[in-house]
Design an enzyme around this catalytic site. Structure first.
Site, mmCIF file in Angstrom:
data_model
loop_
_atom_site.group_PDB
_atom_site.id
_atom_site.type_symbol
_atom_site.label_atom_id
_atom_site.label_comp_id
_atom_site.label_asym_id
_atom_site.label_seq_id
_atom_site.Cartn_x
_atom_site.Cartn_y
_atom_site.Cartn_z
ATOM 1 N N SER A 30 1.107 -1.072 0.293
ATOM 2 C CA SER A 30 -0.448 0.647 0.151
ATOM 3 C C SER A 30 0.913 1.563 0.061
ATOM 4 O O SER A 30 0.317 2.063 0.100
ATOM 5 C CB SER A 30 -0.659 0.152 1.121
ATOM 6 O OG SER A 30 -0.068 0.045 2.333
ATOM 7 N N HIS A 163 -42.259 21.618 -10.249
ATOM 8 C CA HIS A 163 -42.070 20.949 -11.530
ATOM 9 C C HIS A 163 -40.744 21.768 -12.576
ATOM 10 O O HIS A 163 -41.471 20.927 -13.617
ATOM 11 C CB HIS A 163 -43.173 20.670 -11.828
ATOM 12 C CG HIS A 163 -43.956 19.789 -10.503
ATOM 13 N ND1 HIS A 163 -43.970 18.300 -10.216
ATOM 14 C CD2 HIS A 163 -44.807 20.742 -9.634
ATOM 15 C CE1 HIS A 163 -44.939 19.311 -9.667
ATOM 16 N NE2 HIS A 163 -45.101 20.485 -8.879
ATOM 17 N N SER A 284 -16.013 24.570 -28.121
ATOM 18 C CA SER A 284 -16.195 22.608 -28.872
ATOM 19 C C SER A 284 -14.984 23.217 -29.893
ATOM 20 O O SER A 284 -14.582 24.693 -30.410
ATOM 21 C CB SER A 284 -17.172 22.889 -29.112
ATOM 22 O OG SER A 284 -17.271 22.286 -30.096
ATOM 23 N N GLU A 297 -20.467 20.960 -14.628
ATOM 24 C CA GLU A 297 -20.759 19.863 -15.546
ATOM 25 C C GLU A 297 -19.841 18.825 -15.096
ATOM 26 O O GLU A 297 -20.793 17.540 -14.293
ATOM 27 C CB GLU A 297 -20.859 19.529 -17.129
ATOM 28 C CG GLU A 297 -21.645 20.804 -17.934
ATOM 29 C CD GLU A 297 -21.933 20.736 -19.553
ATOM 30 O OE1 GLU A 297 -21.036 19.361 -19.484
ATOM 31 O OE2 GLU A 297 -21.812 22.219 -19.893
ATOM 32 N N GLN A 329 -7.212 -2.056 4.146
ATOM 33 C CA GLN A 329 -6.557 -1.522 3.809
ATOM 34 C C GLN A 329 -6.902 -0.639 2.318
ATOM 35 O O GLN A 329 -6.386 0.360 2.372
ATOM 36 C CB GLN A 329 -5.392 -2.254 3.332
ATOM 37 C CG GLN A 329 -4.071 -1.143 2.720
ATOM 38 C CD GLN A 329 -3.270 -2.289 2.468
ATOM 39 O OE1 GLN A 329 -2.132 -2.900 3.511
ATOM 40 N NE2 GLN A 329 -2.654 -3.025 0.961
ATOM 41 N N LYS A 332 -7.927 3.351 2.060
ATOM 42 C CA LYS A 332 -7.825 4.655 1.846
ATOM 43 C C LYS A 332 -7.754 5.266 0.825
ATOM 44 O O LYS A 332 -8.322 6.440 0.838
ATOM 45 C CB LYS A 332 -6.088 4.667 2.185
ATOM 46 C CG LYS A 332 -5.996 3.998 3.634
ATOM 47 C CD LYS A 332 -3.955 3.820 3.821
ATOM 48 C CE LYS A 332 -4.211 3.309 4.966
ATOM 49 N NZ LYS A 332 -5.408 1.691 4.907
HETATM 50 N N1 ARG Z 1 -1.166 -1.284 5.423
HETATM 51 C C1 ARG Z 1 -1.878 -1.622 6.445
HETATM 52 C C2 ARG Z 1 -3.463 -0.806 6.429
HETATM 53 O O1 ARG Z 1 -3.647 0.161 6.220
HETATM 54 C C3 ARG Z 1 -1.510 -1.613 7.581
HETATM 55 C C4 ARG Z 1 -2.009 -2.447 8.870
HETATM 56 C C5 ARG Z 1 -1.306 -4.037 8.524
HETATM 57 N N2 ARG Z 1 -2.124 -5.002 9.438
HETATM 58 C C6 ARG Z 1 -1.607 -6.014 9.542
HETATM 59 N N3 ARG Z 1 -1.631 -7.083 9.982
HETATM 60 N N4 ARG Z 1 -1.761 -6.757 8.281
HETATM 61 O O2 ARG Z 1 -4.078 -1.602 7.170
#
Ligand code: ARG
Length: 465
Positions: A30, A163, A284, A297, A329, A332
């Site tokens: 991540s 309306h 355009s 828009e 995860q 995010k």
């Molecule tokens: N990158 C993980 C997340 O965003 C962090 C926590 C990871 N914990 C684990 N037990 N693998 O959630």
């Protein structure tokens, strides 16, 4: 045998007998998005280390080393020099590895009594808290831009619609203040959500708490959290706050989208109520005459993605057993994109609203069509003693006649009006004009210019607080 395989970053520990495949590594990593929380990760770690030292769990020297190392890392990140490694999976492990490389064993002691599960939950809350504050500022800017425009047009008349049919005349200031109300509720909602974001998960460790003599209140105070999450299982797995925030953000975008729909409609040459400054429009590539309201828009379109993020987060949580699961995860990217979309949109709208050019004549002419003062005539007859249903019927009849002759109610002579009801007197014309109509709706929440001015003054006082 296993130890040869345990090269840096390739497997977790002696527990594993083979490294993860490259594809799985990429799939589970991540760092390329969660590095966005890096400075909050450092802030959380410093608060944790400070508490560990205060409780005698690590030494004062360890704390000093950690602080020194983190200062350097923060600098590296801010200068864009930090080397993020996919092998190290996420923001937490990247920073911890760098810390250990810089300061040695003290770096390895930082994670005492902590898990990435409570660490990530803390980071995301710290990050979101600061973004909510930014959103509050941008909502304030948009609200004050709406107030300024509303003030200039507290007496400008346009048709109000139901309306999408002409209903009754309203003032443009009143119409804009309706959006002010929506964005004010959004600001309130953000403040309310912030309270539940602003609770500390750290101390929950992996899921069950920790056997070290930690002081969670101290960490909460250091990080400015108002409360401590009171159940460790819930602390690491709760993402309600993310869902609530995204729901509040979806409402912000919904209000933006409704406003956008009106801006697009008002800017259509068929309607011609407003013009947007050129810098918010595009032409355009084929039709030379075009000036398209691209910003509203696109904002209307982007509302869809924020709504999508809300559904993504709800769906993310619905099947998860306690406590932490890697599913989390996935919280995010929807959150990051929601924040980016809302902030960019609010900033652009706060900039665009003051440049809305209002075509007062077109608004007025539109209000003069469609018998927008028919209700006023009915109310006039009621005030002269007729029951409302009878008045409604009489005016409907008058509208039909005018419509056939292609004239407005105010174009009828007194004698003609009196044929509909003998109760009609000279004073009727004061009620059939647009100004008479709007200024008669003079109560809290009404469209009269006087009320609009009052609402604006009250709103300004509220906004200044
Ligand atoms: N990158 C993980 C997340 O965003 C962090 C926590 C990871 N914990 C684990 N037990 N693998 O959630």
């Amino acid at each position: 045998m296993t130890s040869q395989l345990h090269k840096k970053g390739e497997a977790w520990s002696a527990r594993f007998s083979e490294p993860v495949s490259e594809l799985v590594k990429r799939y589970t990593a991540s760092v390329f998005f969660d590095k966005r929380m890096a400075l909050f990760d450092i802030e959380g770690s410093l608060a944790h280390a400070d508490m560990l030292a205060a409780q005698g769990i690590i030494s004062a020297q360890d704390l000093a080393d950690i602080q020194r190392g983190m200062t350097q890392i923060r600098g590296e990140i801010e200068r864009g020099e930090f080397e993020w490694q996919l092998d190290l999976e996420d923001v937490h492990l990247n920073i911890e590895a760098r810390l250990t490389a810089l300061i040695g064993d003290a770096g390895k002691r930082l994670h005492t009594g902590r898990s990435r599960n409570d660490q990530v939950a803390t980071d995301i809350r710290l990050w979101l808290r600061s973004e909510i504050d930014r959103i509050g500022t941008h909502l304030g800017d948009l609200r004050s831009a709406l107030l300024d425009l509303a003030e200039q047009h507290s007496a400008t008349i346009l048709p109000g619609f139901t309306h999408l049919q002409v209903a009754q005349p309203v003032t443009f200031g009143h119409h804009l203040m309706a959006y002010f109300e929506m964005f004010s509720r959004d600001a309130e909602r953000m403040i309310d959500v912030r309270r539940r974001v602003n609770r500390l998960p750290l101390g929950a460790a992996a899921l069950a708490g920790t056997s070290y003599p930690i002081d969670r209140e101290r960490v909460a105070a250091t990080l400015g959290f108002e409360e401590v999450c009171t159940n460790s299982l819930d602390a690491v797995s709760d993402r309600d706050f993310a869902i609530e925030f995204t729901a509040a953000a979806a409402l912000v975008m919904t209000h933006i989208s409704r406003f956008s729909e009106e801006l697009v409609l008002w800017m259509s040459p068929r309607v011609g109520f407003i013009d947007l400054a050129d810098r918010f429009c595009t032409g355009s590539s084929i039709m030379p005459q075009k000036k398209n309201p691209d910003v509203p828009e696109l904002a209307r379109g982007k509302t869809g993605r924020v709504n999508g993020h809300l559904i993504a987060l709800l769906t993310l949580m619905k099947g998860q057993p306690l406590a932490y699961n890697k599913d989390n995860q996935e919280d995010k990217e929807p959150l990051f994109d929601t924040v980016d979309t809302v902030i960019d949109t609010l900033r652009i709208f706060a900039d665009m609203v003051p440049g809305i050019k209002v075509r007062e004549e077109n608004m007025r002419n539109a209000a003069l069509q469609g018998f927008s003062t028919a209700t006023d005539l009915a109310d006039y007859l009621v005030k002269k003693g007729l029951p409302f249903r009878d008045a409604h019927e009489i005016v409907a009849h008058a509208v039909k006649i005018c419509s056939d002759r292609d004239i407005d109610l105010a174009d009828l002579s007194l004698a003609e009006l009196q044929k509909f009801s003998p109760l009609v007197g000279e004073d009727v014309f004061g009620f059939l004009t647009l100004e008479g109509s709007v200024s008669s709706r003079n109560h809290i929440g009404g469209t009269a210019p006087e009320q609009v001015k009052r609402a604006i003054a009250a709103a300004r006082a509220k906004l200044a607080k």
